[in-house]
Design an enzyme around this catalytic site. Structure first.
Site, PDB file in Angstrom:
ATOM      1  N   SER A   1       0.821  -1.213   0.000  1.00 57.09           N
ATOM      2  CA  SER A   1       0.000   0.000   0.000  1.00 57.09           C
ATOM      3  C   SER A   1       0.853   1.259   0.000  1.00 57.09           C
ATOM      4  O   SER A   1       0.367   2.347  -0.318  1.00 57.09           O
ATOM      5  CB  SER A   1      -0.933   0.008   1.217  1.00 57.09           C
ATOM      6  OG  SER A   1      -0.205   0.058   2.429  1.00 57.09           O
ATOM      7  N   HIS A   2       2.143   1.138   0.372  1.00 59.96           N
ATOM      8  CA  HIS A   2       3.054   2.282   0.366  1.00 59.96           C
ATOM      9  C   HIS A   2       4.261   2.047  -0.537  1.00 59.96           C
ATOM     10  O   HIS A   2       5.278   2.697  -0.398  1.00 59.96           O
ATOM     11  CB  HIS A   2       3.521   2.594   1.798  1.00 59.96           C
ATOM     12  CG  HIS A   2       2.448   3.195   2.638  1.00 59.96           C
ATOM     13  ND1 HIS A   2       1.467   2.444   3.228  1.00 59.96           N
ATOM     14  CD2 HIS A   2       2.190   4.485   2.969  1.00 59.96           C
ATOM     15  CE1 HIS A   2       0.652   3.227   3.908  1.00 59.96           C
ATOM     16  NE2 HIS A   2       1.065   4.472   3.753  1.00 59.96           N
TER      17      HIS A   2
ATOM     18  N   ALA B   1       5.199   5.873   4.123  1.00 63.88           N
ATOM     19  CA  ALA B   1       5.195   5.216   5.430  1.00 63.88           C
ATOM     20  C   ALA B   1       6.211   5.892   6.344  1.00 63.88           C
ATOM     21  O   ALA B   1       7.323   6.228   5.921  1.00 63.88           O
ATOM     22  CB  ALA B   1       5.540   3.738   5.264  1.00 63.88           C
TER      23      ALA B   1
ATOM     24  N   THR C   1      -6.003   8.799   8.558  1.00 65.72           N
ATOM     25  CA  THR C   1      -5.536   7.496   9.048  1.00 65.72           C
ATOM     26  C   THR C   1      -4.460   7.694  10.105  1.00 65.72           C
ATOM     27  O   THR C   1      -4.163   6.785  10.878  1.00 65.72           O
ATOM     28  CB  THR C   1      -4.977   6.641   7.903  1.00 65.72           C
ATOM     29  OG1 THR C   1      -3.990   7.401   7.187  1.00 65.72           O
ATOM     30  CG2 THR C   1      -6.081   6.226   6.947  1.00 65.72           C
TER      31      THR C   1
ATOM     32  N   ARG D   1      -5.356   3.479   4.426  1.00 65.40           N
ATOM     33  CA  ARG D   1      -6.256   3.825   3.320  1.00 65.40           C
ATOM     34  C   ARG D   1      -5.858   3.067   2.049  1.00 65.40           C
ATOM     35  O   ARG D   1      -6.718   2.617   1.282  1.00 65.40           O
ATOM     36  CB  ARG D   1      -6.188   5.335   3.082  1.00 65.40           C
ATOM     37  CG  ARG D   1      -7.040   5.853   1.924  1.00 65.40           C
ATOM     38  CD  ARG D   1      -8.473   5.976   2.297  1.00 65.40           C
ATOM     39  NE  ARG D   1      -9.221   6.732   1.288  1.00 65.40           N
ATOM     40  CZ  ARG D   1     -10.514   6.980   1.389  1.00 65.40           C
ATOM     41  NH1 ARG D   1     -11.200   6.545   2.429  1.00 65.40           N
ATOM     42  NH2 ARG D   1     -11.140   7.671   0.447  1.00 65.40           N
ATOM     43  N   GLY D   2      -4.554   2.928   1.842  1.00 67.04           N
ATOM     44  CA  GLY D   2      -4.083   2.238   0.653  1.00 67.04           C
ATOM     45  C   GLY D   2      -4.546   0.790   0.575  1.00 67.04           C
ATOM     46  O   GLY D   2      -4.722   0.251  -0.523  1.00 67.04           O
ATOM     47  N   GLU D   3      -4.746   0.137   1.725  1.00 64.00           N
ATOM     48  CA  GLU D   3      -5.221  -1.243   1.720  1.00 64.00           C
ATOM     49  C   GLU D   3      -6.630  -1.325   1.143  1.00 64.00           C
ATOM     50  O   GLU D   3      -6.971  -2.270   0.414  1.00 64.00           O
ATOM     51  CB  GLU D   3      -5.193  -1.815   3.143  1.00 64.00           C
ATOM     52  CG  GLU D   3      -3.815  -1.929   3.764  1.00 64.00           C
ATOM     53  CD  GLU D   3      -2.936  -2.957   3.075  1.00 64.00           C
ATOM     54  OE1 GLU D   3      -3.477  -3.829   2.361  1.00 64.00           O
ATOM     55  OE2 GLU D   3      -1.702  -2.890   3.238  1.00 64.00           O
TER      56      GLU D   3
ATOM     57  N   ARG E   1       6.437 -12.491  17.502  1.00 65.87           N
ATOM     58  CA  ARG E   1       7.403 -11.861  16.609  1.00 65.87           C
ATOM     59  C   ARG E   1       7.464 -10.372  16.912  1.00 65.87           C
ATOM     60  O   ARG E   1       6.498  -9.777  17.387  1.00 65.87           O
ATOM     61  CB  ARG E   1       7.055 -12.095  15.146  1.00 65.87           C
ATOM     62  CG  ARG E   1       5.814 -11.371  14.641  1.00 65.87           C
ATOM     63  CD  ARG E   1       5.677 -11.552  13.135  1.00 65.87           C
ATOM     64  NE  ARG E   1       4.467 -10.925  12.617  1.00 65.87           N
ATOM     65  CZ  ARG E   1       4.381  -9.645  12.259  1.00 65.87           C
ATOM     66  NH1 ARG E   1       5.431  -8.850  12.393  1.00 65.87           N
ATOM     67  NH2 ARG E   1       3.248  -9.161  11.782  1.00 65.87           N
TER      68      ARG E   1
END
Length: 341
Positions: free
Chosen positions: A50-51, A126, A163, A189-191, A307
Site C-alpha cells: 500500500s506504500h 510510510a 488514518t 487507506r491504501g489497503e 514476533r
C-alpha cells in the site's frame, strides 16, 4: 507493457530506475525524484504494497495537479536548542526530512531529546522509513502525521480524522532496529484502495458506508468512512496526532487538508512531527547497560513465540534484494503509462 494478469519481477535497481524516470518525467527535479523513488521502492521491497510503487500513481496525479512543487528548496530554521523547523515549500516530505534530520540528530545528542517540525509538505509515505533511518544513527525516534479526513471518530459515522499514522524506532547494536508503524485507523487507506482495484471484499469492522452502515465493499468504504482501531482507544490516539502534528506545528488537521484539496484527490498537505531521543545523553554517558536491558525485553517477546514488529518486513527486504520484487502486472502497466516522453 505486459499481461496485466501476470506479475512482473523487477530487481531493486530496475524498480528504482523506473520510479525515478516516472517522477522525473512528471516535473520533479533530480533531487526530489531520487528521494521519492527511494521511498516507494523501500515500501515495495519490504512488501508494504500500500506504500510501495502503487504510490507512484498518487505522486504523478499530485504533480500533474500543479499544486506540488517538484523543485522546492526546503527552508531550515534553527528555532530553539531542542527544535528545528523545515518549511517544505509545497514539496513532498522526503527532501524536507533529509534537510532537517542532521540538525535533529545534533540537537538530540546535545539536549537528550529534540523535535523536528516539517511544515507545508505533501505526504504519502510510510513513517517507518524515517524513524528507522534515525535509529540507524543511534537515536530512538517517534513520528506522526495527519492525513485527509477519511476516518470517523469512535461512535461517529462521518470522516473527521485521517488514518493518522504513528511510528517508533529503537536502536539496536548490530541488529535491525525495533520498529513499528501503524495507522490509527483499522487499516491504511491504501489497503482499501488496493482491495477496490482487485474487487476484493473488506474484513468486518473496517469501514462504514455513506449512511453510516457497516460495509465490506471497498468502494462503499471509500465513499463512506474508515473506522479507528480499538474503537475509543484508536480514536483518542488519532485526535492526539491531529493536535500534535496540526495546531502545535501551526499546520493543517485532516479535515482542513481535505478542504484545501477541494476534490482534487491528491496527496494531503499538512505537517509532520518527528521526535528523537539520544540514549547516551539520557544515560549521562554510555547507554550500554540500558541497551542490554532493552535486549532482555525483546528477547522475552521472541522467547514466547511472538514476533517483533517489522520482522516480516526485514525478511521481505532480504528476499527482495536476493530475488527481486513481484509487481502486479496491471499496476506495472499503469506506471509505464505514467511516463511522459
Amino acid at each position: 507493457m505486459t499481461n496485466p494478469s501476470q506479475p512482473v519481477r523487477l530487481s531493486i535497481a530496475e524498480a528504482y530506475q523506473l520510479s525515478y524516470e516516472v517522477l522525473l518525467s512528471n516535473g520533479m527535479n533530480a533531487r526530489h525524484a531520487a528521494a521519492v523513488a527511494k521511498s516507494v521502492v523501500a515500501g515495495q521491497h519490504d512488501e508494504c504494497h500500500s506504500h510501495g510503487m502503487y504510490r507512484l500513481l498518487l505522486c504523478v496525479k499530485s504533480m500533474r495537479s500543479g499544486r506540488v512543487s517538484g523543485e522546492a528548496v526546503p527552508e531550515v530554521r534553527d528555532v530553539a536548542p531542542g527544535l528545528v523547523r523545515v518549511d517544505a515549500r509545497s514539496g513532498f516530505s522526503q527532501v524536507a526530512f533529509d534537510e532537517g534530520a542532521p540538525a535533529l540528530l545534533r540537537k538530540a545528542r546535545e539536549c537528550g531529546v529534540a523535535a523536528l517540525s516539517i511544515n507545508n509538505c505533501y505526504h504519502f509515505s510510510a513513517l517507518w522509513q524515517e524513524v528507522e533511518a534515525l535509529a540507524e544513527q543511534g537515536v530512538a525516534a517517534i513520528a506522526m502525521t495527519p492525513s485527509h479526513a477519511n476516518v470517523a471518530p469512535a461512535g461517529g459515522t462521518k470522516p473527521l480524522f485521517g488514518t493518522n499514522p504513528f511510528a517508533f524506532a529503537w536502536p539496536r547494536r548490530a541488529k535491525h532496529p525495533f520498529v513499528f508503524d501503524f495507522a490509527t485507523s483499522v487499516a491504511a487507506r491504501g489497503e482499501i484502495e488496493l482491495a477496490a482495484r482487485k474487487d476484493q471484499q473488506l474484513p468486518d469492522g473496517w469501514a462504514v458506508d455513506c449512511n453510516g452502515n457497516p460495509t465490506n465493499d471497498p468502494q462503499a468504504a471509500l465513499g463512506g468512512a474508515m473506522l479507528p482501531f480499538g474503537e475509543h482507544k484508536g480514536s483518542a490516539l488519532s485526535a492526539m496526532i491531529e493536535l500534535l502534528a496540526g495546531p502545535l506545528l501551526g499546520d493543517l488537521m485532516s479535515f482542513e487538508s481535505l478542504q484545501v484539496d477541494n476534490g482534487n484527490e491528491i496527496a494531503p498537505l499538512h505537517g509532520e512531527l518527528v521526535i528523537a531521543f539520544a540514549p547516551d545523553t539520557f544515560a549521562g554517558g554510555s547507554a550500554d547497560g540500558n541497551y542490554e536491558r532493552a535486549e532482555l525485553l525483546l528477547d522475552h517477546i521472541v522467547g514466547q513465540g511472538a514476533r517483533l514488529p517489522s520482522q516480516r518486513r526485514f525478511a521481505a527486504r532480504i528476499r527482495s534484494f536476493k530475488e527481486g520484487m513481484l509487481l502486479d502486472g496491471a499496476l506495472y502497466n499503469e506506471i509505464i503509462c505514467a511516463l511522459r516522453v
